[in-house]
Design an enzyme around this catalytic site. Structure first.
Site, PDB file in Angstrom:
ATOM      1  N   THR A 182      28.612  25.105  51.199  1.00  0.00           N
ATOM      2  CA  THR A 182      29.839  24.614  51.838  1.00  0.00           C
ATOM      3  C   THR A 182      30.994  25.477  51.343  1.00  0.00           C
ATOM      4  OG1 THR A 182      28.915  22.386  51.800  1.00  0.00           O
ATOM      5  CG2 THR A 182      31.271  22.588  52.258  1.00  0.00           C
ATOM      6  N   LYS A 184      36.411  20.588  45.640  1.00  0.00           N
ATOM      7  CA  LYS A 184      36.227  21.786  46.479  1.00  0.00           C
ATOM      8  C   LYS A 184      36.124  21.388  47.961  1.00  0.00           C
ATOM      9  CE  LYS A 184      32.066  23.436  46.947  1.00  0.00           C
ATOM     10  NZ  LYS A 184      31.331  23.703  48.151  1.00  0.00           N
ATOM     11  N   PRO A 212      27.223  27.498  44.750  1.00  0.00           N
ATOM     12  CA  PRO A 212      28.345  26.548  44.723  1.00  0.00           C
ATOM     13  C   PRO A 212      29.504  26.866  45.687  1.00  0.00           C
ATOM     14  CG  PRO A 212      27.609  27.029  42.489  1.00  0.00           C
ATOM     15  CD  PRO A 212      26.873  27.971  43.398  1.00  0.00           C
ATOM     16  N   LYS A 216      30.980  21.071  59.462  1.00  0.00           N
ATOM     17  CA  LYS A 216      30.686  20.530  58.123  1.00  0.00           C
ATOM     18  C   LYS A 216      31.972  20.038  57.441  1.00  0.00           C
ATOM     19  CE  LYS A 216      28.538  20.018  54.110  1.00  0.00           C
ATOM     20  NZ  LYS A 216      27.767  18.801  53.868  1.00  0.00           N
TER      21      LYS A 216
HETATM   22  P1  NAD Z   1      24.461  23.174  42.012  1.00  0.00           P
HETATM   23  O1  NAD Z   1      25.596  23.548  41.126  1.00  0.00           O
HETATM   24  O2  NAD Z   1      23.553  22.069  41.597  1.00  0.00           O
HETATM   25  O3  NAD Z   1      23.526  24.467  42.279  1.00  0.00           O
HETATM   26  C1  NAD Z   1      24.020  25.740  42.564  1.00  0.00           C
HETATM   27  C2  NAD Z   1      23.002  26.750  42.034  1.00  0.00           C
HETATM   28  O4  NAD Z   1      23.453  28.061  42.407  1.00  0.00           O
HETATM   29  C3  NAD Z   1      22.873  26.733  40.515  1.00  0.00           C
HETATM   30  O5  NAD Z   1      21.504  26.687  40.140  1.00  0.00           O
HETATM   31  C4  NAD Z   1      23.525  28.056  40.070  1.00  0.00           C
HETATM   32  O6  NAD Z   1      22.961  28.592  38.892  1.00  0.00           O
HETATM   33  C5  NAD Z   1      23.237  28.913  41.290  1.00  0.00           C
HETATM   34  N1  NAD Z   1      24.130  30.078  41.420  1.00  0.00           N
HETATM   35  C6  NAD Z   1      25.460  30.178  41.161  1.00  0.00           C
HETATM   36  N2  NAD Z   1      25.903  31.413  41.438  1.00  0.00           N
HETATM   37  C7  NAD Z   1      24.827  32.113  41.886  1.00  0.00           C
HETATM   38  C8  NAD Z   1      24.644  33.446  42.323  1.00  0.00           C
HETATM   39  N3  NAD Z   1      25.663  34.319  42.353  1.00  0.00           N
HETATM   40  N4  NAD Z   1      23.407  33.822  42.679  1.00  0.00           N
HETATM   41  C9  NAD Z   1      22.361  32.958  42.641  1.00  0.00           C
HETATM   42  N5  NAD Z   1      22.467  31.674  42.230  1.00  0.00           N
HETATM   43  C10 NAD Z   1      23.700  31.262  41.872  1.00  0.00           C
HETATM   44  O7  NAD Z   1      25.105  22.882  43.448  1.00  0.00           O
HETATM   45  P2  NAD Z   1      24.474  22.049  44.665  1.00  0.00           P
HETATM   46  O8  NAD Z   1      24.816  20.618  44.513  1.00  0.00           O
HETATM   47  O9  NAD Z   1      23.073  22.481  44.872  1.00  0.00           O
HETATM   48  O10 NAD Z   1      25.399  22.587  45.861  1.00  0.00           O
HETATM   49  C11 NAD Z   1      25.283  23.896  46.367  1.00  0.00           C
HETATM   50  C12 NAD Z   1      26.107  24.016  47.642  1.00  0.00           C
HETATM   51  O11 NAD Z   1      25.633  23.047  48.590  1.00  0.00           O
HETATM   52  C13 NAD Z   1      27.601  23.749  47.452  1.00  0.00           C
HETATM   53  O12 NAD Z   1      28.339  24.605  48.266  1.00  0.00           O
HETATM   54  C14 NAD Z   1      27.735  22.286  47.892  1.00  0.00           C
HETATM   55  O13 NAD Z   1      29.045  21.997  48.334  1.00  0.00           O
HETATM   56  C15 NAD Z   1      26.700  22.226  49.008  1.00  0.00           C
HETATM   57  N6  NAD Z   1      26.164  20.877  49.264  1.00  0.00           N
HETATM   58  C16 NAD Z   1      25.801  20.069  48.226  1.00  0.00           C
HETATM   59  C17 NAD Z   1      25.297  18.792  48.505  1.00  0.00           C
HETATM   60  C18 NAD Z   1      24.901  17.840  47.382  1.00  0.00           C
HETATM   61  O14 NAD Z   1      24.728  16.647  47.661  1.00  0.00           O
HETATM   62  N7  NAD Z   1      24.745  18.293  46.156  1.00  0.00           N
HETATM   63  C19 NAD Z   1      25.135  18.365  49.828  1.00  0.00           C
HETATM   64  C20 NAD Z   1      25.458  19.246  50.862  1.00  0.00           C
HETATM   65  C21 NAD Z   1      25.980  20.502  50.568  1.00  0.00           C
END
Ligand code: NAD
Length: 323
Positions: free
Chosen positions: A113, A271, A75, A196
């Site tokens: 991100t 965020k 995250p 980004k």
């Molecule tokens: P999410 O919350 O669905 O998934 C994050 C995962 O990381 C979870 O499964 C959580 O358990 C795991 N996690 C947390 N801390 C951890 C650690 N210390 N070690 C290992 N695993 C850990 O989030 P997401 O939507 O997949 O987004 C992740 C990143 O990607 C963010 O930074 C977000 O801004 C970016 N992003 C998301 C999207 C989107 O559309 N969802 C698009 C582009 C970028």
């Protein structure tokens, strides 16, 4: 070990990305996966059963001890620091790889991100520890593009990098999950995130502007399909309205048509807009629109009615009608 790949963070984005890595990596090599939660790792392992070996690791350190190519997507900045720098369980705690001369051969595609300063500092720490090449590799396109293997990759990598072997490996790893025509060299360490944050400044503020415009139009008595088509064919046309239309049942693949299923949480919008606002302020640009959007998203993120849903639910928060 050389062909093994590690994947850390198996959430909304990470799970489909890791699935595509398993699908496209050498079939005889092993994918090592890790998430702080056990369920997503077990679900992914089961989904990949027919594609090739997958092992669940107990820590990022164990991932790094078994794979020289590591992808992470978690995250926020504090999670990236924990994954890479934790003295006991982090990547930097990994022992030297046994079957290569030095663990400087590891490459890391860090796709979260986060702010530029954290990425630069983690990347430099790994370099100073002789632990290999860290490339900030944020992605764009959301969950649908992650599922299709059609993400954009914004790489903090110079196209003239002297370390050809690491650069080539970063590119071929990005190809497992992204569209070849959408993999960009943005410059050195931190520049992928700079690009980004500029893109997200637009996508996140467009989402709010689209919601306000559509809610206004529907309350003025316009048909939602007509209004959507008018904007699509006119000067207001934008990717977010085409694909993340906040009004239900206009765009079938939009989260709003699926009961605002994630998607991209409102908490993540706070965020991401916050990161972009901070980046603008850091170089003396006043982010007027971003600050206004952040105030709205902050309220949505703490409202129990909207938590855990896609951020396009801001439309409902504003009082947007279904028809
Ligand atoms: P999410 O919350 O669905 O998934 C994050 C995962 O990381 C979870 O499964 C959580 O358990 C795991 N996690 C947390 N801390 C951890 C650690 N210390 N070690 C290992 N695993 C850990 O989030 P997401 O939507 O997949 O987004 C992740 C990143 O990607 C963010 O930074 C977000 O801004 C970016 N992003 C998301 C999207 C989107 O559309 N969802 C698009 C582009 C970028």
């Amino acid at each position: 070990m050389e062909k093994n790949v590690g994947f850390i963070g198996l959430g909304a984005m990470g799970s489909p990305m890791a699935f595509n890595v398993r699908k496209n990596m050498p079939p005889d090599a092993t994918l090592f996966i890790y998430d702080v939660l056990v369920d997503p790792a077990e679900r992914l392992k089961a989904a990949c059963e027919t594609l090739g070996p997958v092992k669940i690791a107990k820590s990022p350190r164990e991932v790094a001890e078994n794979a020289l190519t590591i992808i992470s997507i978690v995250p926020a900045a504090q999670h990236v620091k924990a994954v890479y720098l934790d003295a006991n369980s982090g990547v930097t705690a990994a022992k030297d790889a046994t079957d290569v001369p030095t663990n400087s051969r590891r490459i890391y595609l860090e796709c979260s991100t986060i702010d530029i300063a954290t990425a630069t500092s983690v990347g430099n720490s790994l370099k100073q520890a002789g632990m290999g090449t860290y490339v900030d590799s944020p992605v764009s396109g959301g969950v649908p593009a992650a599922e299709r293997g059609a993400l954009s990759f914004l790489l903090g990598l110079d196209s003239n990098s002297k370390d050809r072997s690491s650069s080539d490996r970063v590119l071929s790893t990005a190809h497992y999950m992204g569209s070849p025509s959408k993999i960009f060299h943005c410059g050195g360490l931190g520049k992928g995130l700079a690009a980004k944050l500029c893109n997200n400044y637009l996508s996140c503020t467009f989402l709010l502007a689209n919601s306000e415009a559509m809610a206004t139009g529907l309350r003025l008595g316009l048909d939602k399909h007509v209004l959507h088509k008018v904007i699509h064919e006119s000067t207001g046309q934008n990717f977010m309205l085409d694909h993340v239309c906040p009004v239900p049942d206009v765009v079938p693949h939009a989260p709003s048509s699926n009961n605002y299923k994630l998607g991209f949480k409102a908490e993540m919008l706070v965020k991401d807009v916050g990161l972009a606002v901070d980046a603008a302020n850091s170089v003396g640009i006043k982010p007027t629109i971003g600050e206004a959007a952040m105030n709205v998203y902050r309220q949505v993120a703490v409202d129990e009615e909207y938590q855990g849903r896609d951020g396009s639910i801001v439309y409902k928060f504003l009082g947007g009608p279904d028809n």
